[in-house]
Design an enzyme around this catalytic site. Structure first.
Site, PDB file in Angstrom:
ATOM      1  N   ALA A 102      -4.027   4.018   0.170  1.00 36.37           N
ATOM      2  CA  ALA A 102      -4.583   4.451   1.450  1.00 36.37           C
ATOM      3  C   ALA A 102      -5.320   5.786   1.346  1.00 36.37           C
ATOM      4  O   ALA A 102      -6.185   6.080   2.170  1.00 36.37           O
ATOM      5  CB  ALA A 102      -3.470   4.552   2.485  1.00 36.37           C
ATOM      6  N   GLY A 108      -1.585   3.378  -4.453  1.00 44.34           N
ATOM      7  CA  GLY A 108      -1.425   1.978  -4.846  1.00 44.34           C
ATOM      8  C   GLY A 108      -0.753   1.836  -6.200  1.00 44.34           C
ATOM      9  O   GLY A 108      -0.309   0.751  -6.565  1.00 44.34           O
ATOM     10  N   VAL A 133       0.832  -1.198   0.000  1.00 43.75           N
ATOM     11  CA  VAL A 133       0.000   0.000   0.000  1.00 43.75           C
ATOM     12  C   VAL A 133       0.870   1.252   0.000  1.00 43.75           C
ATOM     13  O   VAL A 133       1.924   1.291   0.628  1.00 43.75           O
ATOM     14  CB  VAL A 133      -0.993   0.024   1.191  1.00 43.75           C
ATOM     15  N   CYS A 134       0.422   2.227  -0.758  1.00 41.14           N
ATOM     16  CA  CYS A 134       1.030   3.557  -0.753  1.00 41.14           C
ATOM     17  C   CYS A 134      -0.136   4.530  -0.853  1.00 41.14           C
ATOM     18  O   CYS A 134      -1.275   4.141  -0.618  1.00 41.14           O
ATOM     19  CB  CYS A 134       2.057   3.715  -1.873  1.00 41.14           C
ATOM     20  N   GLY A 135       0.127   5.770  -1.194  1.00 44.22           N
ATOM     21  CA  GLY A 135      -0.962   6.743  -1.271  1.00 44.22           C
ATOM     22  C   GLY A 135      -2.061   6.336  -2.232  1.00 44.22           C
ATOM     23  O   GLY A 135      -3.242   6.366  -1.903  1.00 44.22           O
TER      24      GLY A 135
END
Length: 154
Positions: free
Chosen positions: A109, A69, A65-67
């Site tokens: 996220a 995706g 997960v990142c800001g």
């Protein structure tokens, strides 16, 4: 099933929630970082580490997960042999596994909330690749990757 999970600082809270949730579901979870929301962490290395460990059979699957995706999906997909799927709904998560045998699920996220993310992870991890017609298509993708890599010098 052994699952690697990783994030950048933008998705730290979601990673922690998903990690706890997967443990509750009975999965063995390996945390690749980041370790807090305060340190700025570049997502590519986290994605590379999870993808490499999948290739080395140290993990069965991964969740990144990142800001959005997107970044972790692109980074993980650069590792030969890896199929990473960006999913923000349960149907896509199911098809990522059933149609594409994706080893890594990615999410953003800043795009979805924790509860939908938990549902997506659950569906993804409970889905199995059946082979059949999908196996032929996945093999075509992998064959093309091998073809491209033959002429690459890094």
């Amino acid at each position: 099933m052994k699952i690697g999970i990783g994030s950048d600082h933008n998705a730290y809270e979601m990673k922690e929630n998903l990690k706890d949730y997967m443990v509750e579901l009975g999965y063995e979870v390996v945390d690749y970082g980041c370790q807090d929301a305060c340190s700025e962490v570049d997502y590519p290395q986290v994605a590379f580490d999870v993808a490499n460990d999948i290739n080395e059979n140290k993990l069965d699957r991964g969740v990144l997960v990142c800001g959005t995706g997107i970044g972790v999906a692109i980074a993980a997909g650069k590792v030969p042999g890896i199929r990473a799927a960006l999913c923000h709904d349960t149907y896509s998560a199911e098809r990522a596994q059933k149609s594409n045998n994706a080893q890594i699920l990615t999410m953003g996220a800043k795009v979805i909330g924790i509860e939908p993310a938990k549902n997506i992870v659950k569906v993804y991890l409970e889905s199995e690749f059946p082979g059949g017609n999908s196996a032929r298509k996945v093999q075509q993708i992998m064959d093309k990757e091998k073809e491209f890599l033959k002429g690459v010098s890094i």
